[in-house]
Write a protein that holds these residues in place. Structure first.
Motif, PDB file in Angstrom:
ATOM      1  N   GLU A 150       0.829  -1.207   0.000  1.00  0.00           N
ATOM      2  CA  GLU A 150       0.000   0.000   0.000  1.00  0.00           C
ATOM      3  C   GLU A 150       0.862   1.256   0.000  1.00  0.00           C
ATOM      4  OE1 GLU A 150      -3.379   0.377  -0.232  1.00  0.00           O
ATOM      5  OE2 GLU A 150      -3.300  -1.759  -0.745  1.00  0.00           O
ATOM      6  N   HIS A 154       0.767   3.963  -3.102  1.00  0.00           N
ATOM      7  CA  HIS A 154       0.349   5.346  -2.901  1.00  0.00           C
ATOM      8  C   HIS A 154       1.458   6.332  -3.222  1.00  0.00           C
ATOM      9  CE1 HIS A 154      -3.711   4.648  -1.615  1.00  0.00           C
ATOM     10  NE2 HIS A 154      -3.306   3.714  -0.773  1.00  0.00           N
ATOM     11  N   ARG A 158       1.112   9.396  -6.008  1.00  0.00           N
ATOM     12  CA  ARG A 158       1.585  10.772  -5.839  1.00  0.00           C
ATOM     13  C   ARG A 158       2.495  11.178  -6.992  1.00  0.00           C
ATOM     14  NH1 ARG A 158       2.514   9.049  -0.562  1.00  0.00           N
ATOM     15  NH2 ARG A 158       4.785   9.093  -0.859  1.00  0.00           N
ATOM     16  N   PHE A 192      -4.164  -0.658  -8.168  1.00  0.00           N
ATOM     17  CA  PHE A 192      -4.047   0.796  -8.033  1.00  0.00           C
ATOM     18  C   PHE A 192      -4.525   1.543  -9.274  1.00  0.00           C
ATOM     19  CE2 PHE A 192      -0.814  -1.064  -5.237  1.00  0.00           C
ATOM     20  CZ  PHE A 192      -1.199  -0.499  -4.028  1.00  0.00           C
ATOM     21  N   HIS A 195      -7.039   4.480  -8.815  1.00  0.00           N
ATOM     22  CA  HIS A 195      -6.464   5.642  -8.139  1.00  0.00           C
ATOM     23  C   HIS A 195      -5.524   6.397  -9.073  1.00  0.00           C
ATOM     24  CE1 HIS A 195      -8.118   3.900  -4.504  1.00  0.00           C
ATOM     25  NE2 HIS A 195      -7.505   2.760  -4.808  1.00  0.00           N
TER      26      HIS A 195
END
Length: 223
Positions: A150, A154, A158, A192, A195
């Motif tokens: 995770e 993430h 970004r 992912f 996202h």
């Protein structure tokens, strides 16, 4: 650097002149072997010198066209810092203009510098390209630590968001974002995708992909 032309010069000349996708991929496989044989591997890792364009533009496009072009399609590269970076003429005459950008370039620089210097390197720092220089310096002096999937995912989200901000005034057909995907198994990146897609949905490019290398080449469509 040798004063006489070599295989890399010939490769770049062929790419600027244009060739079929089949010929491009065959020449690309040869040139990857060539740079290792000629001691250019360290420069390729750092995307510096003669192999910068090979690392930052040609390799991501090679991953893309393996999946999204026919072998008989035509391909050519600018290799001169203009846009688009590459064009593909598909069957039926459709022209695809491709731009390539690199995410996590500062992390790559630090990690690959460590690899070139010591022979081993951590795969992940967890820092975005907008982090202060002192954060990178501090992280590289610290012991290696394990990160969760995770956390890795993430940090990549970004990094893609940063690339999207830089490309917010650009438009075109296809954008490839080169990302250090070796930090997770290939199948984990699908988790992912939504996202990542959220970060590029406002871009004017018709299609956006993240590309990179895990245990295999990855070319993941996120728009």
């Amino acid at each position: 650097m040798a004063s006489e032309k070599d295989d890399l010069d010939d490769f770049y000349t062929a790419l600027k002149g244009g060739t079929t996708v089949a010929s491009f991929l065959k020449k690309y496989e040869h040139i990857i072997e060539f740079i290792h044989e000629e001691g250019l591997t360290e420069g390729y890792r750092l995307a510096r010198g003669r192999v910068k364009k090979l690392c930052d533009e040609v390799s991501p496009v090679a991953r893309f066209v393996r999946e999204h072009a026919a072998l008989e399609d035509r391909i050519w590269f600018a290799l001169d810092d203009t846009t688009p970076d590459c064009c593909v003429r598909h069957g039926g005459g459709r022209l695809r203009e491709i731009e390539v950008t690199v995410a996590q370039a500062r992390e790559r620089l630090n990690v690959m510098t460590e690899l070139n210097r010591t022979g081993t390197a951590r795969g992940y720092l967890g820092l975005s390209d907008d982090a202060p220089k002192e954060d990178f310096v501090r992280r590289m002096t610290q012991p290696r630590v394990a990160y969760s999937g995770e956390e890795v995912g993430h940090s990549m989200i970004r990094s893609v968001a940063i690339c999207a901000r830089k490309k917010s005034n650009s438009q075109g057909n296809t954008l490839l974002i080169e990302v250090p995907l070796q930090t997770l198994p290939a199948n984990r990146w699908d988790d992912f995708r939504p996202h990542l897609a959220e970060k590029v949905k406002e871009l004017a490019f018709r299609e956006v992909y993240v590309t990179g290398r895990s245990e295999r080449d990855i070319c993941l469509k996120i728009k």
